[in-house]
Write a protein that holds these residues in place. Structure first.
Motif, PDB file in Angstrom:
ATOM      1  N   SER A 110     -26.285  30.725  13.462  1.00 60.33           N
ATOM      2  CA  SER A 110     -25.115  31.071  12.659  1.00 60.33           C
ATOM      3  C   SER A 110     -24.708  29.894  11.787  1.00 60.33           C
ATOM      4  N   PRO A 111     -24.491  30.098  10.473  1.00 61.87           N
ATOM      5  CA  PRO A 111     -24.104  28.991   9.586  1.00 61.87           C
ATOM      6  C   PRO A 111     -22.763  28.382   9.953  1.00 61.87           C
ATOM      7  N   GLU A 112     -21.976  29.081  10.763  1.00 62.48           N
ATOM      8  CA  GLU A 112     -20.681  28.548  11.172  1.00 62.48           C
ATOM      9  C   GLU A 112     -20.783  27.571  12.336  1.00 62.48           C
ATOM     10  N   ARG A 113     -21.961  27.479  12.958  1.00 64.40           N
ATOM     11  CA  ARG A 113     -22.071  26.597  14.115  1.00 64.40           C
ATOM     12  C   ARG A 113     -21.883  25.147  13.725  1.00 64.40           C
ATOM     13  N   ALA A 114     -21.304  24.373  14.632  1.00 59.02           N
ATOM     14  CA  ALA A 114     -20.896  23.007  14.301  1.00 59.02           C
ATOM     15  C   ALA A 114     -22.060  22.052  14.073  1.00 59.02           C
ATOM     16  N   ASP A 115     -23.243  22.359  14.610  1.00 62.88           N
ATOM     17  CA  ASP A 115     -24.368  21.427  14.461  1.00 62.88           C
ATOM     18  C   ASP A 115     -25.140  21.623  13.165  1.00 62.88           C
ATOM     19  N   VAL A 116     -24.839  22.682  12.411  1.00 64.93           N
ATOM     20  CA  VAL A 116     -25.630  23.031  11.238  1.00 64.93           C
ATOM     21  C   VAL A 116     -25.568  21.952  10.164  1.00 64.93           C
ATOM     22  N   GLU A 117     -24.406  21.407   9.908  1.00 67.03           N
ATOM     23  CA  GLU A 117     -24.274  20.390   8.859  1.00 67.03           C
ATOM     24  C   GLU A 117     -25.151  19.181   9.148  1.00 67.03           C
ATOM     25  N   PHE A 118     -25.153  18.727  10.394  1.00 62.14           N
ATOM     26  CA  PHE A 118     -25.992  17.593  10.796  1.00 62.14           C
ATOM     27  C   PHE A 118     -27.472  17.919  10.602  1.00 62.14           C
ATOM     28  N   VAL A 119     -27.879  19.081  11.061  1.00 61.87           N
ATOM     29  CA  VAL A 119     -29.287  19.481  10.963  1.00 61.87           C
ATOM     30  C   VAL A 119     -29.733  19.538   9.502  1.00 61.87           C
ATOM     31  N   GLU A 120     -28.913  20.123   8.668  1.00 63.67           N
ATOM     32  CA  GLU A 120     -29.266  20.235   7.246  1.00 63.67           C
ATOM     33  C   GLU A 120     -29.361  18.862   6.588  1.00 63.67           C
ATOM     34  N   ARG A 121     -28.496  17.944   6.982  1.00 66.80           N
ATOM     35  CA  ARG A 121     -28.526  16.596   6.385  1.00 66.80           C
ATOM     36  C   ARG A 121     -29.823  15.880   6.729  1.00 66.80           C
ATOM     37  N   VAL A 122     -30.214  15.942   7.993  1.00 62.60           N
ATOM     38  CA  VAL A 122     -31.444  15.256   8.408  1.00 62.60           C
ATOM     39  C   VAL A 122     -32.672  15.931   7.788  1.00 62.60           C
ATOM     40  N   LEU A 123     -32.690  17.261   7.759  1.00 63.11           N
ATOM     41  CA  LEU A 123     -33.814  17.962   7.143  1.00 63.11           C
ATOM     42  C   LEU A 123     -33.960  17.593   5.669  1.00 63.11           C
ATOM     43  N   ALA A 124     -32.834  17.456   4.971  1.00 66.71           N
ATOM     44  CA  ALA A 124     -32.889  17.075   3.550  1.00 66.71           C
ATOM     45  C   ALA A 124     -33.566  15.714   3.391  1.00 66.71           C
ATOM     46  N   GLU A 125     -33.245  14.769   4.295  1.00 68.11           N
ATOM     47  CA  GLU A 125     -33.872  13.448   4.236  1.00 68.11           C
ATOM     48  C   GLU A 125     -35.364  13.532   4.546  1.00 68.11           C
ATOM     49  N   LEU A 126     -35.734  14.376   5.476  1.00 69.12           N
ATOM     50  CA  LEU A 126     -37.151  14.510   5.812  1.00 69.12           C
ATOM     51  C   LEU A 126     -37.947  15.144   4.670  1.00 69.12           C
ATOM     52  N   HIS A 127     -37.324  16.047   3.927  1.00 66.39           N
ATOM     53  CA  HIS A 127     -38.002  16.613   2.756  1.00 66.39           C
ATOM     54  C   HIS A 127     -38.180  15.547   1.676  1.00 66.39           C
ATOM     55  N   ILE A 128     -37.186  14.695   1.528  1.00 65.20           N
ATOM     56  CA  ILE A 128     -37.319  13.580   0.572  1.00 65.20           C
ATOM     57  C   ILE A 128     -38.489  12.698   0.982  1.00 65.20           C
ATOM     58  N   TRP A 129     -38.595  12.424   2.274  1.00 72.07           N
ATOM     59  CA  TRP A 129     -39.689  11.596   2.785  1.00 72.07           C
ATOM     60  C   TRP A 129     -41.043  12.252   2.528  1.00 72.07           C
ATOM     61  N   LEU A 130     -41.152  13.529   2.816  1.00 70.49           N
ATOM     62  CA  LEU A 130     -42.430  14.217   2.645  1.00 70.49           C
ATOM     63  C   LEU A 130     -42.890  14.228   1.190  1.00 70.49           C
ATOM     64  N   LYS A 131     -41.940  14.314   0.271  1.00 72.79           N
ATOM     65  CA  LYS A 131     -42.284  14.370  -1.155  1.00 72.79           C
ATOM     66  C   LYS A 131     -42.435  12.996  -1.779  1.00 72.79           C
ATOM     67  N   SER A 132     -42.066  11.959  -1.046  1.00 74.30           N
ATOM     68  CA  SER A 132     -42.072  10.608  -1.607  1.00 74.30           C
ATOM     69  C   SER A 132     -43.482  10.015  -1.600  1.00 74.30           C
ATOM     70  N   PRO A 133     -43.694   8.957  -2.380  1.00 77.27           N
ATOM     71  CA  PRO A 133     -44.991   8.265  -2.333  1.00 77.27           C
ATOM     72  C   PRO A 133     -45.141   7.383  -1.107  1.00 77.27           C
ATOM     73  N   LYS A 134     -44.087   7.336  -0.260  1.00 73.18           N
ATOM     74  CA  LYS A 134     -44.103   6.582   0.997  1.00 73.18           C
ATOM     75  C   LYS A 134     -44.296   5.086   0.762  1.00 73.18           C
TER      76      LYS A 134
END
Length: 211
Positions: free
Chosen positions: A80-104
């Motif tokens: 559920s998007p209303e769950r309290a852990d969603v914001e944290f999960v989305e923030r970390v996933l966004a960083e991991l996508h940046i990492w995957l697309k980066s030249p490292k």
């Protein structure tokens, strides 16, 4: 690694996709996964997700990160998007996508390492869930401990070798799969498998273009 088994499971050999099967017995598989778990009190992943875990800890960091991220996203989609852990999960996933697309590069590694402090030193209480823990473990598959290893080397030619040692954490994908299975109802576990298959398939396509 028997890539033919992977490609057969993904339907890349001219036949329909089929469940991944390794050469290990269930006892051998679970013994391997038990040894790979970062937190031994966690349940082992089960079913085809367990099979993919045994493969991913052998084939390399890039597909392991991609599969970990995909599995967490699949679990998030069941939340559920209303769950309290969603914001944290989305923030970390966004960083991991940046990492995957980066030249490292060193800069990319430092950005990934900076995230470590908020994950380990001051995680929000709302993130202390199976899904939140799965997200942290997905970061661990990709990341490294900057407190223990310091900054990456300034010489770009040394970065890849340094990363192999400092961030040799791909076995954490076993914990990711364990946790996402806890976060999702058993009847929806097939969605997790589908997400991992898709991620590995994308990696195989990328890998094929490089060889």
């Amino acid at each position: 690694m028997d890539y033919e088994r992977i490609d057969r499971a993904l339907g890349r050999l001219g036949q329909p996709p089929q469940p991944l099967e390794t050469k290990l017995s269930l006892v051998e598989r679970d013994a391997l996964l038990e040894k790979a778990l970062w937190f031994p009190d966690r349940d082992l992943p089960t079913g085809e997700l367990a099979e993919w875990a045994t493969v991913l800890i052998k084939i390399g960091k890039e597909p392991a990160v991609m599969a970990a991220v995909a599995a967490v996203e699949a679990a998030l989609n069941e939340t559920s998007p209303e769950r309290a852990d969603v914001e944290f999960v989305e923030r970390v996933l966004a960083e991991l996508h940046i990492w995957l697309k980066s030249p490292k590069t060193m800069k990319d590694l430092q950005r990934l390492g900076d995230l470590w402090w908020s994950l380990t030193r001051n995680p929000p209480q709302t993130a202390l869930t199976s899904l939140g823990d799965a997200t942290v473990m997905a970061w661990l598959v990709a990341g490294y401990d900057p407190e223990g290893w310091g900054d990456p080397p300034e010489d770009s030619e040394q970065v890849r070798d340094w990363l192999e040692e400092a961030a040799n954490n791909l076995t954490a994908v076993v914990d990711v799969f364990s946790l996402v299975q806890q976060a999702v109802e058993p009847e929806r576990h097939e969605l997790l498998v589908t997400s991992v298959r898709s991620a590995v398939g994308t990696w195989r396509e990328m890998d094929s273009t490089l060889n």
